[in-house]
Design an enzyme around this catalytic site. Structure first.
Site, PDB file in Angstrom:
ATOM      1  CG  ASP A  87      20.852   7.253  23.616  1.00 57.66           C
ATOM      2  OD1 ASP A  87      19.925   7.347  22.777  1.00 57.66           O
ATOM      3  OD2 ASP A  87      22.136   7.278  23.127  1.00 57.66           O
ATOM      4  CD  GLU A  88      19.014  11.735  28.022  1.00 56.33           C
ATOM      5  OE1 GLU A  88      18.198  11.526  27.050  1.00 56.33           O
ATOM      6  OE2 GLU A  88      19.776  12.882  27.730  1.00 56.33           O
ATOM      7  NE  ARG A 114      18.528  33.178   4.166  1.00 59.57           N
ATOM      8  CZ  ARG A 114      19.051  34.491   4.462  1.00 59.57           C
ATOM      9  NH1 ARG A 114      18.390  35.479   4.941  1.00 59.57           N
ATOM     10  NH2 ARG A 114      20.455  34.514   4.223  1.00 59.57           N
ATOM     11  CE  LYS A 136       9.587   3.000  32.050  1.00 54.25           C
ATOM     12  NZ  LYS A 136       9.908   2.109  33.009  1.00 54.25           N
ATOM     13  CE  LYS A 178      15.737  11.709  24.365  1.00 54.71           C
ATOM     14  NZ  LYS A 178      17.027  11.318  24.635  1.00 54.71           N
ATOM     15  CB  THR A 199      25.033   4.158  14.983  1.00 50.83           C
ATOM     16  OG1 THR A 199      25.353   4.317  16.491  1.00 50.83           O
ATOM     17  CG2 THR A 199      24.681   5.351  14.278  1.00 50.83           C
ATOM     18  N   GLY A 200      24.046   1.175  16.685  1.00 48.22           N
ATOM     19  CA  GLY A 200      24.541   0.101  17.204  1.00 48.22           C
ATOM     20  C   GLY A 200      25.661   0.226  17.989  1.00 48.22           C
ATOM     21  NE  ARG A 234      23.048   4.282  23.755  1.00 44.26           N
ATOM     22  CZ  ARG A 234      21.746   3.877  24.000  1.00 44.26           C
ATOM     23  NH1 ARG A 234      21.344   3.735  25.552  1.00 44.26           N
ATOM     24  NH2 ARG A 234      20.716   3.979  23.342  1.00 44.26           N
ATOM     25  N   GLY A 247      16.878   7.628  18.561  1.00 46.43           N
ATOM     26  CA  GLY A 247      16.328   6.112  18.804  1.00 46.43           C
ATOM     27  C   GLY A 247      15.748   6.151  20.128  1.00 46.43           C
ATOM     28  CG  HIS A 248      13.091   8.387  21.356  1.00 46.10           C
ATOM     29  ND1 HIS A 248      12.300   9.295  21.059  1.00 46.10           N
ATOM     30  CD2 HIS A 248      14.346   8.765  21.457  1.00 46.10           C
ATOM     31  CE1 HIS A 248      13.004  10.545  21.284  1.00 46.10           C
ATOM     32  NE2 HIS A 248      14.346  10.081  21.228  1.00 46.10           N
ATOM     33  CD  GLN A 252      18.725  14.494  18.806  1.00 45.68           C
ATOM     34  OE1 GLN A 252      18.105  15.510  18.639  1.00 45.68           O
ATOM     35  NE2 GLN A 252      18.636  13.373  18.134  1.00 45.68           N
TER      36      GLN A 252
HETATM   37  P1  GDP Z   1      15.966   7.756  24.592  1.00 45.43           P
HETATM   38  O1  GDP Z   1      16.810   7.981  23.447  1.00 45.43           O
HETATM   39  O2  GDP Z   1      16.084   8.578  25.702  1.00 45.43           O
HETATM   40  O3  GDP Z   1      14.536   7.305  24.274  1.00 45.43           O
HETATM   41  O4  GDP Z   1      16.387   6.373  25.270  1.00 45.43           O
HETATM   42  P2  GDP Z   1      16.880   5.018  24.283  1.00 45.43           P
HETATM   43  O5  GDP Z   1      15.692   4.206  24.294  1.00 45.43           O
HETATM   44  O6  GDP Z   1      17.925   5.514  23.347  1.00 45.43           O
HETATM   45  O7  GDP Z   1      17.803   4.055  25.503  1.00 45.43           O
HETATM   46  C1  GDP Z   1      17.458   3.843  26.949  1.00 45.43           C
HETATM   47  C2  GDP Z   1      17.512   2.324  26.892  1.00 45.43           C
HETATM   48  O8  GDP Z   1      17.357   2.041  28.301  1.00 45.43           O
HETATM   49  C3  GDP Z   1      16.166   1.615  26.064  1.00 45.43           C
HETATM   50  O9  GDP Z   1      16.657   0.181  25.710  1.00 45.43           O
HETATM   51  C4  GDP Z   1      15.233   1.549  27.262  1.00 45.43           C
HETATM   52  O10 GDP Z   1      14.304   0.359  26.974  1.00 45.43           O
HETATM   53  C5  GDP Z   1      16.069   1.304  28.466  1.00 45.43           C
HETATM   54  N1  GDP Z   1      15.190   1.825  29.586  1.00 45.43           N
HETATM   55  C6  GDP Z   1      14.801   2.967  29.898  1.00 45.43           C
HETATM   56  N2  GDP Z   1      14.368   2.854  31.162  1.00 45.43           N
HETATM   57  C7  GDP Z   1      14.892   1.836  31.676  1.00 45.43           C
HETATM   58  C8  GDP Z   1      15.165   1.830  33.094  1.00 45.43           C
HETATM   59  O11 GDP Z   1      14.299   2.534  34.204  1.00 45.43           O
HETATM   60  N3  GDP Z   1      15.750   0.418  33.350  1.00 45.43           N
HETATM   61  C9  GDP Z   1      16.365  -0.269  32.305  1.00 45.43           C
HETATM   62  N4  GDP Z   1      17.195  -1.238  32.853  1.00 45.43           N
HETATM   63  N5  GDP Z   1      16.105   0.136  31.238  1.00 45.43           N
HETATM   64  C10 GDP Z   1      15.616   1.140  30.863  1.00 45.43           C
HETATM   65  P1  IMO Z   2      18.171  10.275  21.153  1.00 44.82           P
HETATM   66  O1  IMO Z   2      16.998  11.016  20.962  1.00 44.82           O
HETATM   67  C1  IMO Z   2      22.448  10.038  21.763  1.00 44.82           C
HETATM   68  C2  IMO Z   2      24.941  12.295  18.841  1.00 44.82           C
HETATM   69  C3  IMO Z   2      25.595  11.591  17.889  1.00 44.82           C
HETATM   70  C4  IMO Z   2      26.786  12.465  17.629  1.00 44.82           C
HETATM   71  C5  IMO Z   2      26.146  14.090  17.700  1.00 44.82           C
HETATM   72  C6  IMO Z   2      25.970  14.477  16.442  1.00 44.82           C
HETATM   73  O2  IMO Z   2      18.098   8.779  21.043  1.00 44.82           O
HETATM   74  O3  IMO Z   2      18.584  10.571  22.612  1.00 44.82           O
HETATM   75  P2  IMO Z   2      24.160  13.990  14.460  1.00 44.82           P
HETATM   76  O4  IMO Z   2      23.813  12.692  13.926  1.00 44.82           O
HETATM   77  O5  IMO Z   2      23.078  14.471  15.112  1.00 44.82           O
HETATM   78  O6  IMO Z   2      24.624  15.179  13.590  1.00 44.82           O
HETATM   79  O7  IMO Z   2      25.184  13.366  15.453  1.00 44.82           O
HETATM   80  O8  IMO Z   2      24.920  13.644  18.436  1.00 44.82           O
HETATM   81  N1  IMO Z   2      23.388  11.973  18.882  1.00 44.82           N
HETATM   82  C7  IMO Z   2      22.860  11.345  19.796  1.00 44.82           C
HETATM   83  N2  IMO Z   2      23.415  10.556  20.853  1.00 44.82           N
HETATM   84  N3  IMO Z   2      21.234  10.023  21.324  1.00 44.82           N
HETATM   85  C8  IMO Z   2      20.726  10.496  20.239  1.00 44.82           C
HETATM   86  O9  IMO Z   2      19.276  10.467  20.341  1.00 44.82           O
HETATM   87  C9  IMO Z   2      21.536  11.274  19.648  1.00 44.82           C
HETATM   88  N4  IMO Z   2      21.345  11.819  18.291  1.00 44.82           N
HETATM   89  C10 IMO Z   2      22.490  12.437  17.866  1.00 44.82           C
HETATM   90  O10 IMO Z   2      26.066  10.372  18.515  1.00 44.82           O
HETATM   91  O11 IMO Z   2      27.868  12.337  18.766  1.00 44.82           O
HETATM   92 MG    MG Z   3      18.213   6.970  22.015  1.00 40.19          MG
END
Ligand code: GDP
Ligand code: IMO
Ligand code: MG
Length: 429
Positions: A13-14, A143, A18, A16, A300-301, A304, A40-41, A223
């Site tokens: 959730d960094e 396998r 975007k 990626k 999952t809502g 974090r 979840g991107h 991830q």
């Molecule tokens: P990913 O899983 O690495 O793609 O990241 P997620 O989409 O799960 O979570 C990142 C969240 O931060 C999303 O809601 C994005 O829309 C938001 N986001 C991404 N870059 C920025 C940023 O620079 N500033 C802010 N405020 N939100 C951002």
């Molecule tokens: P993105 O790509 C954040 C976490 C789960 C759990 C662990 C194992 O959006 O960054 P799993 O269902 O993979 O067996 O769960 O990994 N997890 C993530 N946490 N962002 C994700 O994906 C994740 N995908 C899995 O919360 O701790």
């Molecule tokens: Mg994500």
């Protein structure tokens, strides 16, 4: 021609999605190489928000998008996600979307097992996304997986089902669950087979052709390194290798194809699910980070967990994944903090550590050593050049760069695609 591999350098959730979406317009193909629909991107383009779990983020710009063999694929989820995106006006056809025919499938029995195990684990649960990721990878390595190419041979599936069900029925019995309903499973697979098969092909061959033509490939990780099954906070990890090297094995290209490794790094730290988190805050600052950053899981809502930036972890991730440069995201979330803190080391039973130890008890016990910096009151939201950033924000970014021993290539300042500062173009050799 340079390729770019995007990976998460923390616990996912960094941002990626975007960054991949922003880079996708310069790429000729975007490839997912590991994970599944646990990802979840989120992409924000104008007033539209796209949430992708399985589809590569390049699909929104119409860039050729590929699901590589390293991904585990839930065919029913795929169908739903394609329908959802099409409902938002995104065209998805065999011309712009392909799936590796050797991808293992996630089946309903995998989701069952994921849920049963988590429920039985009580407080010791991993906190998975419940999507069957772990059990599906276990069957691949064991396998006994059913793969995409098997969907074209459902009439001769019996021997494979024998293998698969022998394993799962024994496990299910241990949970007092009925054996797998094989007829139902085959029927459900039949219903979805043609939909998946229209996209299925040996993608290594397609990628070979793309590469030969000198095209640019963008690999999209899911991830983050700290969730990597080898290098992460084991056992609180996902079941795939999330490091950059997986881009090669998970797509069918050699290790020299990964190109510029772009580590996506959030300006603070978050984690969803169980496991150690040294800089976690359960105070007003943590709450503020969560609120300002809208830190709720896309899949999952779940709320974090939030904490200060941990330079030790990110330095380690960058080293392990051979990160060439980072994209620092969500800097704007720190706007208005009086002071900001960065973890520069750990204390473990009186000893100073400059790395994160492997043993889970040590990981849980380390105490962060902080460096404090003045925050900034100005807004960085929407900044598109260094000149738009306040001096203290620049100082913070530069200090991070120094501590993680890796340069900053991009800075992201809002969820919007174009609110991005380019320092070094990762596609430029
Ligand atoms: P990913 O899983 O690495 O793609 O990241 P997620 O989409 O799960 O979570 C990142 C969240 O931060 C999303 O809601 C994005 O829309 C938001 N986001 C991404 N870059 C920025 C940023 O620079 N500033 C802010 N405020 N939100 C951002
Ligand atoms: P993105 O790509 C954040 C976490 C789960 C759990 C662990 C194992 O959006 O960054 P799993 O269902 O993979 O067996 O769960 O990994 N997890 C993530 N946490 N962002 C994700 O994906 C994740 N995908 C899995 O919360 O701790
Ligand atoms: Mg994500």
């Amino acid at each position: 021609m340079a390729n770019v591999t995007v990976i998460g350098a923390q616990w996912g959730d960094e941002g990626k999605g975007k960054i991949v979406d922003w880079l996708a317009s310069r790429a000729d193909a975007v490839v997912r190489f590991q994970g599944g629909h646990n990802a979840g991107h989120t992409l924000v383009v104008g007033d539209q928000t796209y949430k992708l779990s399985l589809l590569p983020s390049g699909i929104v710009t119409g860039t050729l998008s590929i699901v590589g063999n390293g991904v585990v694929l839930d065919p029913w989820h795929l169908k739903e996600e394609v329908a959802k995106l099409e409902g938002q006006g995104v065209a998805i056809t065999p011309d712009n979307f392909a799936i590796a025919d050797n991808c293992p499938l996630i089946l309903p029995l995998h989701r069952d097992l994921d849920g049963l195990r988590e429920a039985a684990a009580g407080k010791g649960k991993i906190g998975t996304t419940g999507r069957g990721i772990g059990p599906a990878y276990e069957d691949k390595v064991g396998r006994r997986a059913i793969r995409v190419c098997d969907l074209a041979h459902l009439d001769s599936l019996e021997p494979q089902l024998d293998r698969l069900c022998a394993h799962h029925d024994a496990l299910r019995a241990g949970f007092d669950e009925a054996p797998v309903d094989r007829a139902k499973l085959v029927e459900e697979l039949r219903e979805v087979a043609d939909f998946v098969l229209q996209f299925a092909q040996p993608v290594w061959k397609r990628l070979k052709k793309v590469r030969k033509a000198g095209a640019r490939i963008l690999f999209e990780g899911a991830q983050g390194v700290l969730l990597d099954v080898d290098h992460g906070t084991y056992p609180f990890v996902t079941s795939s290798n999330t490091v950059s090297g997986t881009a090669a094995s998970g797509s069918g290209l050699g290790p020299n194809s990964t190109g510029f490794v772009l580590g996506i790094v959030k300006a603070y730290t978050t984690r969803v699910g169980s496991g150690p988190f040294p800089t976690e805050l359960d105070d007003a600052d943590g709450q503020r980070l969560g609120e300002r950053g809208h830190e709720f899981g896309t899949v999952t809502g779940r709320q974090r967990r939030c904490g200060w930036f941990d330079a030790v972890l990110v330095r380690q991730s960058c080293a392990i994944s051979g990160v060439t440069g980072i994209a620092l995201t969500k800097v704007d979330v720190l706007d208005g903090f009086e002071t900001v803190r960065i973890c520069t080391g750990y204390r473990l039973r009186g000893k100073i550590m400059d790395y994160y130890p492997s043993h889970s008890a040590d990981q849980a016990e380390v105490e962060p050593i902080y460096e404090e910096m003045d925050g900034w009151q100005e807004t960085t939201a929407g900044a598109r050049s260094w000149a738009d950033l306040p001096a203290n924000a620049i100082k913070y970014i530069q200090r991070i760069q120094e501590l993680i021993e890796t340069p900053v290539a991009l800075v992201s300042t809002s969820p919007q695609r174009d609110d991005t500062i380019l320092v070094r173009d990762p596609f430029e050799d």
